[in-house]
Design a protein around this motif. Structure first.
Motif, mmCIF file in Angstrom:
data_model
loop_
_atom_site.group_PDB
_atom_site.id
_atom_site.type_symbol
_atom_site.label_atom_id
_atom_site.label_comp_id
_atom_site.label_asym_id
_atom_site.label_seq_id
_atom_site.Cartn_x
_atom_site.Cartn_y
_atom_site.Cartn_z
ATOM 1 N N ARG A 96 59.350 46.735 62.129
ATOM 2 C CA ARG A 96 60.466 47.675 62.150
ATOM 3 C C ARG A 96 61.816 46.972 62.253
ATOM 4 O O ARG A 96 62.756 47.298 61.543
ATOM 5 N N VAL A 99 62.956 45.483 58.951
ATOM 6 C CA VAL A 99 63.358 46.500 57.974
ATOM 7 C C VAL A 99 64.719 47.085 58.335
ATOM 8 O O VAL A 99 65.594 47.237 57.473
ATOM 9 N N VAL A 100 64.926 47.392 59.606
ATOM 10 C CA VAL A 100 66.197 47.963 60.042
ATOM 11 C C VAL A 100 67.339 46.989 59.774
ATOM 12 O O VAL A 100 68.398 47.376 59.273
ATOM 13 N N LEU A 134 61.395 52.087 49.733
ATOM 14 C CA LEU A 134 60.562 51.302 50.633
ATOM 15 C C LEU A 134 59.116 51.446 50.187
ATOM 16 O O LEU A 134 58.695 52.519 49.769
ATOM 17 N N VAL A 139 56.722 52.464 54.987
ATOM 18 C CA VAL A 139 57.040 53.790 55.512
ATOM 19 C C VAL A 139 55.947 54.282 56.452
ATOM 20 O O VAL A 139 56.203 54.754 57.559
ATOM 21 N N ARG A 162 60.483 60.651 54.295
ATOM 22 C CA ARG A 162 59.484 59.642 53.910
ATOM 23 C C ARG A 162 59.474 59.429 52.397
ATOM 24 O O ARG A 162 59.426 58.289 51.908
ATOM 25 N N ALA A 165 62.476 57.559 51.250
ATOM 26 C CA ALA A 165 62.324 56.132 51.507
ATOM 27 C C ALA A 165 61.509 55.443 50.423
ATOM 28 O O ALA A 165 61.668 54.251 50.178
ATOM 29 N N THR A 205 67.926 54.917 56.526
ATOM 30 C CA THR A 205 68.231 53.878 57.507
ATOM 31 C C THR A 205 68.246 54.443 58.919
ATOM 32 O O THR A 205 67.687 53.858 59.855
ATOM 33 N N VAL A 208 64.716 55.335 60.086
ATOM 34 C CA VAL A 208 63.994 54.127 60.479
ATOM 35 C C VAL A 208 64.463 53.659 61.858
ATOM 36 O O VAL A 208 63.670 53.318 62.734
ATOM 37 N N ARG A 209 65.763 53.665 62.055
ATOM 38 C CA ARG A 209 66.323 53.195 63.331
ATOM 39 C C ARG A 209 65.824 54.030 64.501
ATOM 40 O O ARG A 209 65.538 53.516 65.582
ATOM 41 N N LEU A 213 60.057 57.097 61.139
ATOM 42 C CA LEU A 213 59.104 56.578 60.169
ATOM 43 C C LEU A 213 58.381 55.406 60.811
ATOM 44 O O LEU A 213 59.020 54.513 61.353
ATOM 45 N N LEU A 215 56.850 52.069 60.951
ATOM 46 C CA LEU A 215 56.882 50.839 60.177
ATOM 47 C C LEU A 215 55.954 49.772 60.754
ATOM 48 O O LEU A 215 56.052 48.616 60.435
#
Length: 216
Positions: A96, A99-100, A134, A139, A162, A165, A205, A208-209, A213, A215
């Motif tokens: 994660r 990716v972030v 992604l 994801v 999702r 992404a 973004t 994800v943060r 999602l 990861l």
């Protein structure tokens, strides 16, 4: 975007990896490799010189260059020096935090090297068209909800994020979820508002943060 094949720059510190990617990408009639870089610093220089349509950037460059630049630092440099040229991260790391960092730096895609070629092709073409993609492995499934109940996403809204992404457009999302495009647009408006995002990339973004999602 050019009228002919998309011109790509491959940035990876392993020559064998670059050769394999070149052979794979040039097997597609709409893709062409304009150059290769063995370090993040060289990737920054060649991007300015060649002005490719998309840069494929490794996340971590072995021992690094003289300045110890990694792929994320290179994305930041490219965003400042050659804005408008999208970068797709191509890496073995799916954590994660990685990716972030990449998305917040401005990367337009994140694909695993071990993934099927079709995911790479889709990410490259999507990035060139302004989309963000992604790999499905990145994801993954869904986890948790937003801590503030006034801003939490519904299960359907998370499904929409999702698919965003994964680089899908409104029509493809509608088909995947058996919804109308108008309903998808309504979900997107709510998603943007709840996440405080202005566009698709920002929504992904932020999701994800916040851990919406999975990861892992």
């Amino acid at each position: 975007m050019t009228a002919g094949p998309l011109r790509l720059l491959i940035a990876d510190d392993h020559a064998v990896v670059r050769a394999g990617l070149r052979a794979l990408l040039e097997g597609e009639p709409d893709l062409a490799v304009a150059g290769e870089a063995g370090s993040a610093e060289e990737a920054v220089r060649l991007t300015a010189a060649l002005l490719p349509d998309v840069v494929l950037m490794d996340l971590r460059f072995g021992a690094g260059g003289a300045a110890g630049m990694d792929g994320v630092a290179a994305v930041c440099r490219l965003a400042a020096e050659t804005p408008g040229i999208p970068v797709v991260m191509l890496t073995s790391y799916s954590g994660r935090a990685d990716v972030v960092r990449a998305l917040e730096a401005g990367a337009r895609g994140y694909v695993l090297k071990a993934g099927p070629p079709e995911e790479l092709f889709r990410a490259v073409r999507g990035a060139a068209a302004g989309a963000l993609g992604l790999a499905p492995e990145i994801v993954g499934g869904l986890v948790g909800q937003v801590e503030d109940p006034r801003r939490e996403l519904s299960g359907r809204e998370v499904e929409v994020v999702r698919l965003l992404a994964e680089g899908l457009g409104n029509r493809a999302i509608a088909e995947a979820l058996f919804l109308s495009e108008a309903t998808v647009k309504t979900h997107l408006v709510r998603v943007y508002r709840k996440l405080g995002a202005e566009n698709r990339a920002a929504a992904v973004t932020e999701a994800v943060r916040r851990g919406l999602l999975d990861l892992a």
